[in-house]
Design a protein around this motif. Structure first.
Motif, PDB file in Angstrom:
ATOM      1  N   TYR A 177      53.302  32.328  14.241  1.00  0.00           N
ATOM      2  CA  TYR A 177      54.571  31.632  14.013  1.00  0.00           C
ATOM      3  C   TYR A 177      54.557  30.999  12.628  1.00  0.00           C
ATOM      4  CZ  TYR A 177      58.714  28.843  14.948  1.00  0.00           C
ATOM      5  OH  TYR A 177      59.970  28.303  14.900  1.00  0.00           O
ATOM      6  N   ASN A 178      55.664  31.121  11.913  1.00  0.00           N
ATOM      7  CA  ASN A 178      55.732  30.711  10.510  1.00  0.00           C
ATOM      8  C   ASN A 178      56.071  29.222  10.389  1.00  0.00           C
ATOM      9  OD1 ASN A 178      55.749  30.843   7.732  1.00  0.00           O
ATOM     10  ND2 ASN A 178      57.846  31.577   7.608  1.00  0.00           N
ATOM     11  N   PHE A 179      55.037  28.399  10.328  1.00  0.00           N
ATOM     12  CA  PHE A 179      55.235  26.982  10.075  1.00  0.00           C
ATOM     13  C   PHE A 179      55.204  26.725   8.570  1.00  0.00           C
ATOM     14  CE2 PHE A 179      53.553  26.967  14.384  1.00  0.00           C
ATOM     15  CZ  PHE A 179      54.442  26.110  15.008  1.00  0.00           C
ATOM     16  N   HIS A 180      55.872  25.667   8.125  1.00  0.00           N
ATOM     17  CA  HIS A 180      55.936  25.310   6.717  1.00  0.00           C
ATOM     18  C   HIS A 180      55.264  23.971   6.469  1.00  0.00           C
ATOM     19  CE1 HIS A 180      58.718  28.619   5.959  1.00  0.00           C
ATOM     20  NE2 HIS A 180      59.393  28.241   7.041  1.00  0.00           N
ATOM     21  N   ILE A 181      54.783  23.810   5.249  1.00  0.00           N
ATOM     22  CA  ILE A 181      54.191  22.532   4.860  1.00  0.00           C
ATOM     23  C   ILE A 181      55.247  21.430   4.978  1.00  0.00           C
ATOM     24  CG2 ILE A 181      53.020  21.263   3.004  1.00  0.00           C
ATOM     25  CD1 ILE A 181      51.375  23.542   4.160  1.00  0.00           C
ATOM     26  N   ASP A 182      54.830  20.265   5.473  1.00  0.00           N
ATOM     27  CA  ASP A 182      55.682  19.077   5.682  1.00  0.00           C
ATOM     28  C   ASP A 182      56.643  19.231   6.851  1.00  0.00           C
ATOM     29  OD1 ASP A 182      54.488  17.718   3.587  1.00  0.00           O
ATOM     30  OD2 ASP A 182      55.911  18.468   2.107  1.00  0.00           O
ATOM     31  N   GLU A 183      56.475  20.279   7.660  1.00  0.00           N
ATOM     32  CA  GLU A 183      57.291  20.414   8.870  1.00  0.00           C
ATOM     33  C   GLU A 183      56.732  19.513   9.966  1.00  0.00           C
ATOM     34  OE1 GLU A 183      58.915  23.939  11.888  1.00  0.00           O
ATOM     35  OE2 GLU A 183      57.683  24.426  10.127  1.00  0.00           O
ATOM     36  N   TYR A 184      57.612  18.893  10.749  1.00  0.00           N
ATOM     37  CA  TYR A 184      57.197  17.982  11.808  1.00  0.00           C
ATOM     38  C   TYR A 184      57.195  18.705  13.160  1.00  0.00           C
ATOM     39  CZ  TYR A 184      57.333  13.958   8.693  1.00  0.00           C
ATOM     40  OH  TYR A 184      57.067  13.080   7.682  1.00  0.00           O
ATOM     41  N   LEU A 185      56.135  18.457  13.944  1.00  0.00           N
ATOM     42  CA  LEU A 185      55.952  19.095  15.232  1.00  0.00           C
ATOM     43  C   LEU A 185      55.637  18.045  16.291  1.00  0.00           C
ATOM     44  CD1 LEU A 185      53.366  21.776  14.036  1.00  0.00           C
ATOM     45  CD2 LEU A 185      55.843  22.014  13.973  1.00  0.00           C
ATOM     46  N   GLN A 186      55.848  18.428  17.558  1.00  0.00           N
ATOM     47  CA  GLN A 186      55.412  17.616  18.686  1.00  0.00           C
ATOM     48  C   GLN A 186      54.211  18.303  19.336  1.00  0.00           C
ATOM     49  OE1 GLN A 186      56.374  14.631  19.907  1.00  0.00           O
ATOM     50  NE2 GLN A 186      57.822  14.381  18.203  1.00  0.00           N
ATOM     51  N   ILE A 187      53.087  17.596  19.419  1.00  0.00           N
ATOM     52  CA  ILE A 187      51.868  18.135  19.998  1.00  0.00           C
ATOM     53  C   ILE A 187      51.626  17.471  21.343  1.00  0.00           C
ATOM     54  CG2 ILE A 187      49.383  18.471  19.704  1.00  0.00           C
ATOM     55  CD1 ILE A 187      51.044  20.043  17.722  1.00  0.00           C
ATOM     56  N   ALA A 188      51.563  18.297  22.406  1.00  0.00           N
ATOM     57  CA  ALA A 188      51.284  17.791  23.747  1.00  0.00           C
ATOM     58  C   ALA A 188      49.832  18.079  24.104  1.00  0.00           C
ATOM     59  CB  ALA A 188      52.217  18.445  24.764  1.00  0.00           C
ATOM     60  N   PHE A 189      49.156  17.084  24.724  1.00  0.00           N
ATOM     61  CA  PHE A 189      47.740  17.242  25.039  1.00  0.00           C
ATOM     62  C   PHE A 189      47.423  16.454  26.301  1.00  0.00           C
ATOM     63  CE2 PHE A 189      48.328  13.695  22.158  1.00  0.00           C
ATOM     64  CZ  PHE A 189      47.608  12.666  22.744  1.00  0.00           C
ATOM     65  N   ALA A 190      46.292  16.807  26.908  1.00  0.00           N
ATOM     66  CA  ALA A 190      45.829  16.128  28.114  1.00  0.00           C
ATOM     67  C   ALA A 190      44.594  15.310  27.792  1.00  0.00           C
ATOM     68  CB  ALA A 190      45.507  17.136  29.207  1.00  0.00           C
ATOM     69  N   LEU A 191      44.338  14.299  28.604  1.00  0.00           N
ATOM     70  CA  LEU A 191      43.118  13.513  28.457  1.00  0.00           C
ATOM     71  C   LEU A 191      41.933  14.347  28.930  1.00  0.00           C
ATOM     72  CD1 LEU A 191      44.307  10.025  29.752  1.00  0.00           C
ATOM     73  CD2 LEU A 191      44.152  10.834  27.401  1.00  0.00           C
ATOM     74  N   PRO A 192      40.779  14.243  28.232  1.00  0.00           N
ATOM     75  CA  PRO A 192      39.621  15.081  28.606  1.00  0.00           C
ATOM     76  C   PRO A 192      38.996  14.704  29.933  1.00  0.00           C
ATOM     77  CG  PRO A 192      39.027  13.524  26.863  1.00  0.00           C
ATOM     78  CD  PRO A 192      40.516  13.401  27.050  1.00  0.00           C
ATOM     79  N   ASN A 193      39.316  13.524  30.480  1.00  0.00           N
ATOM     80  CA  ASN A 193      38.752  13.085  31.751  1.00  0.00           C
ATOM     81  C   ASN A 193      39.407  13.849  32.901  1.00  0.00           C
ATOM     82  OD1 ASN A 193      37.620  11.789  33.899  1.00  0.00           O
ATOM     83  ND2 ASN A 193      38.404   9.758  33.394  1.00  0.00           N
ATOM     84  N   PRO A 194      38.651  14.644  33.694  1.00  0.00           N
ATOM     85  CA  PRO A 194      39.261  15.437  34.776  1.00  0.00           C
ATOM     86  C   PRO A 194      39.957  14.585  35.829  1.00  0.00           C
ATOM     87  CG  PRO A 194      37.016  16.180  34.300  1.00  0.00           C
ATOM     88  CD  PRO A 194      37.209  14.886  33.561  1.00  0.00           C
ATOM     89  N   SER A 195      39.486  13.342  36.015  1.00  0.00           N
ATOM     90  CA  SER A 195      40.083  12.489  37.036  1.00  0.00           C
ATOM     91  C   SER A 195      41.436  11.927  36.603  1.00  0.00           C
ATOM     92  CB  SER A 195      39.134  11.331  37.371  1.00  0.00           C
ATOM     93  OG  SER A 195      38.895  10.525  36.223  1.00  0.00           O
ATOM     94  N   ASN A 196      41.714  11.994  35.291  1.00  0.00           N
ATOM     95  CA  ASN A 196      42.988  11.494  34.762  1.00  0.00           C
ATOM     96  C   ASN A 196      43.866  12.674  34.374  1.00  0.00           C
ATOM     97  OD1 ASN A 196      45.099  10.213  33.427  1.00  0.00           O
ATOM     98  ND2 ASN A 196      43.767   8.656  32.525  1.00  0.00           N
ATOM     99  N   LYS A 197      44.970  12.879  35.100  1.00  0.00           N
ATOM    100  CA  LYS A 197      45.831  14.037  34.889  1.00  0.00           C
ATOM    101  C   LYS A 197      47.012  13.748  33.968  1.00  0.00           C
ATOM    102  CE  LYS A 197      43.302  16.373  37.771  1.00  0.00           C
ATOM    103  NZ  LYS A 197      42.383  17.424  37.289  1.00  0.00           N
ATOM    104  N   ASP A 198      46.971  12.631  33.263  1.00  0.00           N
ATOM    105  CA  ASP A 198      48.092  12.267  32.399  1.00  0.00           C
ATOM    106  C   ASP A 198      48.139  13.151  31.159  1.00  0.00           C
ATOM    107  OD1 ASP A 198      48.830  10.291  34.133  1.00  0.00           O
ATOM    108  OD2 ASP A 198      47.729   8.711  33.091  1.00  0.00           O
ATOM    109  N   PHE A 199      49.378  13.449  30.714  1.00  0.00           N
ATOM    110  CA  PHE A 199      49.602  14.215  29.499  1.00  0.00           C
ATOM    111  C   PHE A 199      50.407  13.368  28.517  1.00  0.00           C
ATOM    112  CE2 PHE A 199      47.937  17.619  31.809  1.00  0.00           C
ATOM    113  CZ  PHE A 199      47.744  18.709  30.978  1.00  0.00           C
ATOM    114  N   PHE A 200      50.135  13.607  27.223  1.00  0.00           N
ATOM    115  CA  PHE A 200      50.781  12.810  26.188  1.00  0.00           C
ATOM    116  C   PHE A 200      51.311  13.731  25.093  1.00  0.00           C
ATOM    117  CE2 PHE A 200      47.883  10.010  28.318  1.00  0.00           C
ATOM    118  CZ  PHE A 200      48.516   8.774  28.327  1.00  0.00           C
ATOM    119  N   SER A 201      52.257  13.201  24.317  1.00  0.00           N
ATOM    120  CA  SER A 201      52.830  13.922  23.190  1.00  0.00           C
ATOM    121  C   SER A 201      52.815  13.016  21.967  1.00  0.00           C
ATOM    122  CB  SER A 201      54.261  14.360  23.502  1.00  0.00           C
ATOM    123  OG  SER A 201      54.845  15.000  22.378  1.00  0.00           O
ATOM    124  N   VAL A 202      52.557  13.613  20.793  1.00  0.00           N
ATOM    125  CA  VAL A 202      52.515  12.834  19.561  1.00  0.00           C
ATOM    126  C   VAL A 202      53.163  13.652  18.443  1.00  0.00           C
ATOM    127  CG1 VAL A 202      50.247  13.712  18.863  1.00  0.00           C
ATOM    128  CG2 VAL A 202      51.015  11.484  18.029  1.00  0.00           C
TER     129      VAL A 202
END
Length: 368
Positions: A56-81
């Motif tokens: 996918y063609n991303f450009h320099i200075d383009e803003y994105l939303q990154i979604a990720f999970a906590l590495p702790n298996p007991s915690n199923k929460d997901f976050f976006s930054v």
């Protein structure tokens, strides 16, 4: 939230970008990928996601939303930054994006993890006997695999993992022995599959070094691309989106491409200097046609300028050869085309050297 303990190498993330459809209506495009280099000093690196069979063609200075999970298996929460693209890089057949975190992580709904359907066979030793694991899919942190025996939970196994995408015997294989290493596997559970008389094992990888994680990421990336292109139905869909698809891909933001551009620019400047020196070496003007014909007047040729043009042209040829060697390495990896400006400046510089040699030979001029 300490992101350096969360955005770790080989962890899966989702990239969300805003695009517009044919009716100019804004919508979110979600692309799944994995982290190539962990978070440090406000930045981290991800593998550039694939969309319709291409990076996918991303450009320099383009803003994105990154979604990720906590590495702790007991915690199923997901976050976006929110992140900003600060650099693009292409090396070892892997395109990566360097992202800078610009926002604060916020909690979101849970997402699915990144997995690639790969059917490999691995041998393992258990209770003084050798058995086989047949994988259903592999992720950057574990895999699903079938076995003929039920393996107790929390059992530790060792498998030999080959991170080379293609075997040695393939003609276009770039096989590297150091990409074969042992992976420590932990059995999370082993569920019976009655219909096929096998056991489905959820396996977690443990103790991977940073280098081994990168090899695993590159392997999954290559296999994902290979699966897309080997599936006829998906290939037809990809072709419908790209009517004028080019078989060569050139990442103009990569370090290698910028290096070739700099070499070409230096060669062009040197060629201009050499040409100017060649003009100054011409005999003194008497008639207009003297600029083109009367070469047999050694007393009027300026040997210093001839020598300068010769030396500068020689340096240009040496520089262009270095650039072409780098270019051919990229062509060998099938991600680039011939850098024609390098060939053009090399041919012109060689022509100037031949011209100077003919002039000095005909007029018996000592250059050195």
């Amino acid at each position: 939230m300490e992101l350096s303990n969360i955005l770790l190498p080989s962890h899966s993330v989702e990239v969300t970008v805003s695009v517009r459809d044919e009716n100019l209506k804004a919508t979110d495009l979600i692309l799944r990928t994995i982290i190539e280099k962990g978070y440090k000093d406000g930045v981290f690196k991800i593998v550039a996601p694939i969309y319709h069979g291409k990076v996918y063609n991303f450009h320099i200075d383009e803003y994105l939303q990154i979604a990720f999970a906590l590495p702790n298996p007991s915690n199923k929460d997901f976050f976006s930054v929110t992140c900003r693209v600060v650099d693009r890089h292409f090396t070892h057949n892997l395109s990566t994006l360097t992202l800078m975190v610009t926002g604060t992580p916020t909690k979101i709904q849970r997402r699915q993890s990144f997995r690639v359907n790969i059917y490999n066979t691995y041998n393992f030793n258990f209770r003084n006997a050798t058995y086989e694991l047949v994988t259903k899919d592999i992720s950057s942190s574990g895999m699903l695999a079938l076995s003929t025996i039920q393996i107790p939970k929390n059992t530790i196994l060792d498998i030999v993992f080959d991170a080379n995408p293609k075997p040695k015997e393939d003609l276009d294989s770039d096989y590297q022995d150091y990409k074969v290493f042992k992976i420590r596997c932990k059995i999370l559970d082993s569920m019976p599959q009655v219909e096929i008389r096998r056991y489905l094992n959820r396996i977690q990888f443990e103790g991977l070094t940073e280098t081994e994680s990168q090899f695993l990421i590159q392997y999954l990336y290559a296999k994902q691309t290979e699966i897309l292109h080997l599936n006829p139905e998906i290939s037809e869909k990809i072709s419908s989106y790209f009517d004028h698809e080019d078989e060569h891909y050139t990442d103009i933001y990569s370090t290698e491409y910028k290096r070739l551009q700099i070499i070409g620019l230096i060669g062009t400047i040197g060629l201009f200097i050499s040409f100017v020196m060649l003009l100054f070496s011409r005999p003194n003007k008497r008639y207009v046609l003297d600029y083109f014909f009367d070469f047999y007047r050694p007393q009027f040729w300026k040997t210093d300028y001839l020598l300068g043009a010769f030396i500068v042209s020689f340096l240009i040829i040496a520089l262009d050869l270095v650039g072409l060697v780098l270019n051919f390495r990229e062509i060998r990896k099938k991600n680039n085309t011939i850098h024609w400006p390098l060939l053009l400046t090399l041919i012109l510089a060689l022509s100037i050297m031949i011209f100077v040699y003919i002039i000095s030979s005909v007029n018996h001029l000592p250059l050195f």
